[in-house]
Design a protein around this motif. Sequence first.
Motif, PDB file in Angstrom:
ATOM      1  N   LEU A 137       9.109   2.879   6.436  1.00  0.00           N
ATOM      2  CA  LEU A 137       7.591   3.002   6.670  1.00  0.00           C
ATOM      3  C   LEU A 137       6.969   2.195   5.823  1.00  0.00           C
ATOM      4  O   LEU A 137       6.353   1.443   4.372  1.00  0.00           O
ATOM      5  CB  LEU A 137       6.966   4.881   5.775  1.00  0.00           C
ATOM      6  N   VAL A 138       6.102   1.345   6.561  1.00  0.00           N
ATOM      7  CA  VAL A 138       5.712  -0.124   5.854  1.00  0.00           C
ATOM      8  C   VAL A 138       3.961  -0.199   6.325  1.00  0.00           C
ATOM      9  O   VAL A 138       3.547  -1.043   5.580  1.00  0.00           O
ATOM     10  CB  VAL A 138       6.062  -1.195   6.062  1.00  0.00           C
ATOM     11  N   ALA A 139       3.096   0.824   6.956  1.00  0.00           N
ATOM     12  CA  ALA A 139       2.175   0.471   7.499  1.00  0.00           C
ATOM     13  C   ALA A 139       1.345   2.613   7.201  1.00  0.00           C
ATOM     14  O   ALA A 139       1.942   2.860   7.625  1.00  0.00           O
ATOM     15  CB  ALA A 139       1.542   0.163   8.253  1.00  0.00           C
ATOM     16  N   ILE A 140       0.402   2.125   6.254  1.00  0.00           N
ATOM     17  CA  ILE A 140      -0.684   3.726   6.317  1.00  0.00           C
ATOM     18  C   ILE A 140      -1.992   3.269   6.849  1.00  0.00           C
ATOM     19  O   ILE A 140      -2.386   2.372   5.431  1.00  0.00           O
ATOM     20  CB  ILE A 140      -0.028   4.697   5.227  1.00  0.00           C
ATOM     21  N   GLU A 141      -2.928   3.210   7.803  1.00  0.00           N
ATOM     22  CA  GLU A 141      -3.800   3.046   7.873  1.00  0.00           C
ATOM     23  C   GLU A 141      -5.119   3.940   7.409  1.00  0.00           C
ATOM     24  O   GLU A 141      -4.747   4.959   6.456  1.00  0.00           O
ATOM     25  CB  GLU A 141      -4.109   3.049   9.450  1.00  0.00           C
ATOM     26  N   LYS A 142      -5.579   2.497   6.920  1.00  0.00           N
ATOM     27  CA  LYS A 142      -7.122   3.088   6.296  1.00  0.00           C
ATOM     28  C   LYS A 142      -7.803   4.779   6.106  1.00  0.00           C
ATOM     29  O   LYS A 142      -8.105   5.009   5.337  1.00  0.00           O
ATOM     30  CB  LYS A 142      -8.089   1.472   6.094  1.00  0.00           C
ATOM     31  N   PHE A 163       1.634  -1.985   0.409  1.00  0.00           N
ATOM     32  CA  PHE A 163      -0.362  -1.729   0.375  1.00  0.00           C
ATOM     33  C   PHE A 163      -0.376  -0.845  -0.109  1.00  0.00           C
ATOM     34  O   PHE A 163      -0.161   0.180   1.269  1.00  0.00           O
ATOM     35  CB  PHE A 163      -0.994  -3.044   0.950  1.00  0.00           C
ATOM     36  N   LEU A 164      -1.763  -0.278  -0.434  1.00  0.00           N
ATOM     37  CA  LEU A 164      -2.113   0.441   0.097  1.00  0.00           C
ATOM     38  C   LEU A 164      -3.467   0.973  -0.070  1.00  0.00           C
ATOM     39  O   LEU A 164      -3.885   0.635  -2.015  1.00  0.00           O
ATOM     40  CB  LEU A 164      -2.011   2.649  -0.106  1.00  0.00           C
ATOM     41  N   ASP A 165      -4.390   1.039   0.579  1.00  0.00           N
ATOM     42  CA  ASP A 165      -6.130   0.599   0.416  1.00  0.00           C
ATOM     43  C   ASP A 165      -6.271   2.582  -0.401  1.00  0.00           C
ATOM     44  O   ASP A 165      -5.873   2.878  -0.340  1.00  0.00           O
ATOM     45  CB  ASP A 165      -7.127   0.579   1.788  1.00  0.00           C
ATOM     46  N   THR A 166      -7.549   1.543  -1.105  1.00  0.00           N
ATOM     47  CA  THR A 166      -7.842   2.776  -2.297  1.00  0.00           C
ATOM     48  C   THR A 166      -8.835   3.439  -2.181  1.00  0.00           C
ATOM     49  O   THR A 166      -8.086   5.156  -2.044  1.00  0.00           O
ATOM     50  CB  THR A 166      -8.547   2.361  -2.767  1.00  0.00           C
ATOM     51  N   SER A 167      -9.477   3.302  -0.979  1.00  0.00           N
ATOM     52  CA  SER A 167     -10.225   4.515   0.535  1.00  0.00           C
ATOM     53  C   SER A 167      -9.178   5.253   0.329  1.00  0.00           C
ATOM     54  O   SER A 167      -9.283   6.642   1.329  1.00  0.00           O
ATOM     55  CB  SER A 167     -11.174   4.356   1.147  1.00  0.00           C
TER      56      SER A 167
END
Length: 290
Positions: A137-142, A163-167
Amino acid sequence: MAPSGRPWSLSLVFLLGMASQGISCPSRCSCQYLEVNCTGQQLQEFPVDIPLDTRQLILAANNVSYLPAVELSFLADLVYLDCRKNLLGDDLDFTFIGVAKLVYLDLSFNNLTQVTFSTFSHLLSLVVLKISDNPNLVAIEKDAFANNTWLRHLDVSRTGLTFLDTSTVRDLPNLRLLGLSDNLWHCNCSFLDFITWMMESNVHFPDADNVTCYTPAGLRALRMPAAEAQLHFSCLTQLYKQDYVFLCLVGFCIFLAGTMAAWLAGVCAVIYEAHASKGEEEEEEEEEED
């Protein structure tokens, strides 16, 4: 004389027992009232003949690689789904479109690669979501959890996330517990906002000692409070190559503007002096004629 309530209760138990005996149960699974448990049965596919009124379905420790959206949609009353330790992979978009009442979902120890808005957007009642231990699991959309406003417990520990976008998590009003440990966090200036949110939020981070930076090498194994201090210093004081280029361009523009302004001022002064001199000569000529 009022009849005793005991015969009624015995009759109810008897009827429930008869009903449970008549309900079909998937092969190699055990069934109780509103619950189907297929743990560790080496199932290759989603089981058939699941009672339609099932509220709790446990498929843990099998070899299921695909969840059929149509079959799941028949289980409209499902509130608890445990699919940990299976082979679920890439595309789960729109898989849960028919189980809108789902409150608990465990997809840990699988092969998930990404989470998009369409993955969980229909689970409006979701409270607990576990997607930890998915190393791919390398990406979680904003906006992946934009519709999951009741989400209280989210676990993304031990994945390939950098990376994980704060929002993505800041906008979850009911979030109380967030698992982030043992991920490959890239602690650069873009990640500083997320680290600052961690330090200031009221969310609990279990195993916080293992929420550390993986890259860059200079910050490896550094816990988030220490990383925040270093990033605040480096990101707010250090100038990068593009910053120097920008400053040079600004300086050149200021120099060019100043040069042009001086040239224009000089031209205007010369024109003014020439005009003034011409006016004086004309006045002198008029006086001589008089």
